[in-house]
Design a protein around this motif. Sequence first.
Motif, PDB file in Angstrom:
ATOM      1  N   ALA A 335       6.802  22.218  30.001  1.00 41.81           N
ATOM      2  CA  ALA A 335       6.871  21.453  31.255  1.00 41.81           C
ATOM      3  C   ALA A 335       8.329  21.222  31.653  1.00 41.81           C
ATOM      4  CB  ALA A 335       6.141  20.120  31.095  1.00 41.81           C
ATOM      5  N   LEU A 336       9.190  20.912  30.683  1.00 46.04           N
ATOM      6  CA  LEU A 336      10.585  20.636  31.033  1.00 46.04           C
ATOM      7  C   LEU A 336      11.349  21.925  31.342  1.00 46.04           C
ATOM      8  CD1 LEU A 336      11.528  17.646  28.681  1.00 46.04           C
ATOM      9  CD2 LEU A 336      11.073  17.614  31.130  1.00 46.04           C
ATOM     10  N   THR A 337      10.988  23.008  30.663  1.00 49.13           N
ATOM     11  CA  THR A 337      11.626  24.289  30.976  1.00 49.13           C
ATOM     12  C   THR A 337      11.333  24.654  32.439  1.00 49.13           C
ATOM     13  OG1 THR A 337      11.337  24.957  28.691  1.00 49.13           O
ATOM     14  CG2 THR A 337      11.848  26.719  30.237  1.00 49.13           C
ATOM     15  N   ALA A 338      10.080  24.370  32.867  1.00 47.48           N
ATOM     16  CA  ALA A 338       9.712  24.687  34.256  1.00 47.48           C
ATOM     17  C   ALA A 338      10.285  23.664  35.234  1.00 47.48           C
ATOM     18  CB  ALA A 338       8.189  24.742  34.379  1.00 47.48           C
ATOM     19  N   GLY A 339      10.339  22.377  34.804  1.00 49.35           N
ATOM     20  CA  GLY A 339      10.648  21.312  35.770  1.00 49.35           C
ATOM     21  C   GLY A 339      12.091  20.842  35.764  1.00 49.35           C
ATOM     22  N   ALA A 340      12.792  20.998  34.619  1.00 45.74           N
ATOM     23  CA  ALA A 340      14.179  20.508  34.557  1.00 45.74           C
ATOM     24  C   ALA A 340      15.106  21.697  34.802  1.00 45.74           C
ATOM     25  CB  ALA A 340      14.457  19.859  33.200  1.00 45.74           C
ATOM     26  N   THR A 341      15.310  21.986  36.075  1.00 45.64           N
ATOM     27  CA  THR A 341      16.093  23.179  36.418  1.00 45.64           C
ATOM     28  C   THR A 341      17.235  22.780  37.358  1.00 45.64           C
ATOM     29  OG1 THR A 341      14.537  23.565  38.184  1.00 45.64           O
ATOM     30  CG2 THR A 341      14.194  24.839  36.183  1.00 45.64           C
ATOM     31  N   GLY A 342      18.006  23.754  37.755  1.00 44.51           N
ATOM     32  CA  GLY A 342      19.097  23.487  38.694  1.00 44.51           C
ATOM     33  C   GLY A 342      20.442  23.556  37.999  1.00 44.51           C
ATOM     34  N   PRO A 343      21.516  23.512  38.790  1.00 41.64           N
ATOM     35  CA  PRO A 343      22.858  23.743  38.252  1.00 41.64           C
ATOM     36  C   PRO A 343      23.335  22.650  37.284  1.00 41.64           C
ATOM     37  CG  PRO A 343      22.944  23.111  40.576  1.00 41.64           C
ATOM     38  CD  PRO A 343      21.507  23.316  40.245  1.00 41.64           C
ATOM     39  N   LEU A 344      22.733  21.458  37.333  1.00 45.86           N
ATOM     40  CA  LEU A 344      23.198  20.383  36.444  1.00 45.86           C
ATOM     41  C   LEU A 344      22.722  20.572  35.008  1.00 45.86           C
ATOM     42  CD1 LEU A 344      22.614  17.209  38.657  1.00 45.86           C
ATOM     43  CD2 LEU A 344      24.583  18.749  38.577  1.00 45.86           C
ATOM     44  N   ALA A 360      25.345  19.326  32.213  1.00 49.09           N
ATOM     45  CA  ALA A 360      26.666  19.956  32.298  1.00 49.09           C
ATOM     46  C   ALA A 360      27.755  19.084  31.668  1.00 49.09           C
ATOM     47  CB  ALA A 360      26.996  20.266  33.754  1.00 49.09           C
ATOM     48  N   ASP A 361      27.613  17.758  31.725  1.00 49.05           N
ATOM     49  CA  ASP A 361      28.566  16.894  31.008  1.00 49.05           C
ATOM     50  C   ASP A 361      27.907  15.569  30.617  1.00 49.05           C
ATOM     51  OD1 ASP A 361      28.906  14.956  33.151  1.00 49.05           O
ATOM     52  OD2 ASP A 361      30.110  16.478  34.182  1.00 49.05           O
ATOM     53  N   ALA A 362      28.635  14.787  29.805  1.00 49.38           N
ATOM     54  CA  ALA A 362      28.065  13.563  29.237  1.00 49.38           C
ATOM     55  C   ALA A 362      27.811  12.502  30.308  1.00 49.38           C
ATOM     56  CB  ALA A 362      28.987  13.019  28.148  1.00 49.38           C
ATOM     57  N   ALA A 385      23.526  15.832  25.729  1.00 50.08           N
ATOM     58  CA  ALA A 385      22.097  16.067  25.470  1.00 50.08           C
ATOM     59  C   ALA A 385      21.261  14.842  25.814  1.00 50.08           C
ATOM     60  CB  ALA A 385      21.909  16.431  24.002  1.00 50.08           C
ATOM     61  N   VAL A 386      20.183  15.078  26.540  1.00 47.91           N
ATOM     62  CA  VAL A 386      19.207  14.024  26.813  1.00 47.91           C
ATOM     63  C   VAL A 386      17.922  14.428  26.101  1.00 47.91           C
ATOM     64  CG1 VAL A 386      17.889  12.838  28.599  1.00 47.91           C
ATOM     65  CG2 VAL A 386      20.267  13.490  29.030  1.00 47.91           C
ATOM     66  N   MET A 387      17.487  13.570  25.192  1.00 50.20           N
ATOM     67  CA  MET A 387      16.388  13.975  24.320  1.00 50.20           C
ATOM     68  C   MET A 387      15.131  13.136  24.555  1.00 50.20           C
ATOM     69  SD  MET A 387      18.871  14.141  21.029  1.00 50.20           S
ATOM     70  CE  MET A 387      17.818  14.836  19.780  1.00 50.20           C
ATOM     71  N   ALA A 388      13.991  13.831  24.570  1.00 48.83           N
ATOM     72  CA  ALA A 388      12.699  13.149  24.581  1.00 48.83           C
ATOM     73  C   ALA A 388      12.115  13.275  23.179  1.00 48.83           C
ATOM     74  CB  ALA A 388      11.773  13.787  25.610  1.00 48.83           C
ATOM     75  N   VAL A 389      12.009  12.134  22.501  1.00 45.98           N
ATOM     76  CA  VAL A 389      11.474  12.110  21.133  1.00 45.98           C
ATOM     77  C   VAL A 389      10.425  10.995  21.018  1.00 45.98           C
ATOM     78  CG1 VAL A 389      13.408  13.192  19.903  1.00 45.98           C
ATOM     79  CG2 VAL A 389      13.597  10.805  20.507  1.00 45.98           C
TER      80      VAL A 389
END
Length: 415
Positions: A335-344, A360-362, A385-389
């Motif tokens: 779901a995130l591979t499909a939905g979290a897209t774009g240059p950022l 792209a940055d912290a 990195a933004v992590m879903a755990v």
Amino acid sequence: WHSWTPVRQRTRPAIVRGAGYHVWDDAGRRYLDATSSALNAVCGYGESRIEAAARTQAAQLHHFELSRFTHRPAAALAERLTGLLGGPLTRTVLVNSGSEAVEAAVRIAIDLWPLRGEPRSRVVTLERGYHGSTALCQSLSGLPHLANRYRDPIPVTRVPLPREGAALRTADGLERAFELIEQAVAEPHEDGPPAAVVLEPLLNVGGGIVLPPGLLARLRRLCDRTGALLILDEVFTGLGRTGAWFASQHEDVRPDLMVLSKGLNGGYAPIGAAVAAGHLAEDFAAEPVVGGLRYGHTTSGHAIACAAALATLDVIEEDGLVARSARHGADLLDALTAGATGPLVTDVRGRGLVVTVEMADADLAARLVQAATARRLLLRQQGRAVMAVPPLTIDETGVREIAESVAGALDDVRT
Ligand code: PMP
């Protein structure tokens, strides 16, 4: 080392209640907790079977220290861990945190070498690894914000990982990562060959970095060849988080020392464990539970914490949470591979219920976490990195909510 930056006083909302995979703050706002409270709450909040086990133990014997006696929950937990970890891992040092458990494992490894007639004290680690916050544990890491005045109580060689992102997960990435570790093990050094290699199977604070598949198996063979003991820090990855009971089991690798904490008792009480292979442990431990002052502490193997751990292991087993972690983790990654897209977004990666969106940055990562919080989703940030755990008890609805909120929060950050 860095000097302290003064902490600005701010009032943070207090978390006052939890149920399932949600928590509530003191203003009554409900959040989906995709941090599992720093990866502790593997079974979510208000799990009645763990609560009941802790209460029953508290009423019977809240604790007795382990230097001269043992007690039933500690002995049962050691036996249970050996069963889960398999064959050689038979001697358990129980402590109160991940840092203490890493420190115990490293000290055991170094202490054993003189008994083998060859004093070794150097340790090889990954530069972007994280192993805890004591002076020794921080020294194992090369993360810049952990550099401090107490550096290097033991000699440490920190290996820089060659590349991040998708390139690291290719055959080429594997080759390069392995070569660098092999060189660090073999390098001529005034402190001689390493006593141990210490690493996380998936780097947590380093940014949710998934190591190239096959690396652990090759490291196991390297350690066998060179005598260095393999210490796996599964504080973060253990107990179902990556879709296997332990991340090293994806490659059928057994370390000489395994380090566990966080999820071990669902976060119901402080606990940590270093489990050593029997052939090493003969030298320092006659019994399955290793107590006493050398590696332990007054409240090591706390009876309530051990009882909660046994109940947690039961819940993970009874509810099939390891398989659920694999399934829901794969769905969330899709779901995130499909939905979290774009240059950022520079990479989306994951294993089991550790799914990372790399920004792209912290600063952008911090803004994404903030935007998600406003949408009542708690995410974990480590640098870029933004992590879903989330808790391993997450379901289809929860996975959908996380994916929708992340996509929405990315839109908020873009505009
Ligand atoms: N090792 C790893 C891989 C960790 O993720 C952590 C905690 N983030 C630790 C060790 C240290 O554990 P603790 O915070 O309980 O001391």
